[in-house]
Design a protein around this motif. Structure first.
Motif, PDB file in Angstrom:
ATOM      1  N   ASN A   1     -11.046 -14.376  -9.922  1.00  0.00           N
ATOM      2  CA  ASN A   1      -9.866 -14.364  -9.559  1.00  0.00           C
ATOM      3  C   ASN A   1      -8.977 -15.462  -9.408  1.00  0.00           C
ATOM      4  OD1 ASN A   1     -10.481 -11.737  -8.807  1.00  0.00           O
ATOM      5  ND2 ASN A   1     -10.851 -12.182  -6.636  1.00  0.00           N
TER       6      ASN A   1
ATOM      7  N   ASP B   1     -21.983 -13.773  -4.623  1.00  0.00           N
ATOM      8  CA  ASP B   1     -21.212 -12.959  -5.290  1.00  0.00           C
ATOM      9  C   ASP B   1     -19.791 -12.984  -4.777  1.00  0.00           C
ATOM     10  OD1 ASP B   1     -23.070 -11.633  -6.705  1.00  0.00           O
ATOM     11  OD2 ASP B   1     -23.360  -9.880  -5.206  1.00  0.00           O
TER      12      ASP B   1
ATOM     13  N   ASN C   1     -16.645 -14.006  -7.240  1.00  0.00           N
ATOM     14  CA  ASN C   1     -15.664 -13.358  -7.346  1.00  0.00           C
ATOM     15  C   ASN C   1     -14.277 -14.132  -7.089  1.00  0.00           C
ATOM     16  OD1 ASN C   1     -16.459 -10.463  -7.776  1.00  0.00           O
ATOM     17  ND2 ASN C   1     -16.951 -10.442  -5.532  1.00  0.00           N
TER      18      ASN C   1
END
Ligand code: NI
Length: 183
Positions: free
Chosen positions: A182, A174, A178
């Motif tokens: 981003n 995860d 992320n």
């Protein structure tokens, strides 16, 4: 008819036996095992399966790379049945990456594998096939091939610190997802 088969779990004897070569690919019994392997694998989040994992000590594997919550970075391919597979490394170097196994639920570990391999196998119709595999698909193949030798991926872990609970591995993945979203 396809039967969903129970998956042998760590400690089962069949996972530690050297599997037998398949003589007659067209035998009804062999075709049934293949059908059951494909059906059983597609009912899971796994990306590969070896016949010993459904209790059949035969040299048959399925390699089926696809992105799943367990392996979000996996490439997509058709499930490929490989009978009596063999391989050779095309380069000496090994790389560590994450693996899990349907026979060892709840665990992930970093395992060193060859990055480029040449494989040979007989397909479901009895034709001799050869191809080059690299990266994650080559990793899946080597993991499944090990099952035919009675070897499990935990046997190849170099350091106990490379073994994670699945819940910790998911946090790591995860975090990576992320980071990518981003960027
Ligand atoms: Ni496995």
């Amino acid at each position: 008819m396809t039967m969903l088969r129970e998956i042998a779990q760590l400690g089962a004897k069949v996972l530690r036996q050297k599997a037998e070569a398949v003589d007659d690919v067209c035998a009804v019994e062999i075709q049934q095992i293949i059908e059951d392997m494909l059906g059983t694998l597609s009912s899971t989040q796994g990306v590969g399966l070896a016949a010993p994992q459904i209790g059949e000590s035969k040299r048959i594997v399925v390699v089926a790379s696809r992105p799943t919550p367990r392996y979000p970075f996996a490439s997509l391919m058709e499930p490929t049945v490989m009978i009596n597979p063999t391989f050779q490394a095309l380069a000496e170097t090994q790389e560590k990456d994450w693996e899990g196994c349907l026979s060892i639920p709840g665990i992930r570990a970093l395992v060193p594998r060859y990055q480029e391999i040449l494989i040979q196998y007989t397909d479901q119709q009895g034709a001799l096939m050869e191809s080059k595999l690299s990266g994650f698909v080559a990793r899946i193949f080597q993991h499944e091939f090990d099952h035919l030798e009675g070897r499990l991926y935990l046997d190849r872990v170099e350091n106990n610190e490379d073994i994670f609970a699945e819940s910790e591995y998911i946090k790591l993945v995860d975090g990576m997802l992320n980071t990518i979203s981003n960027e």
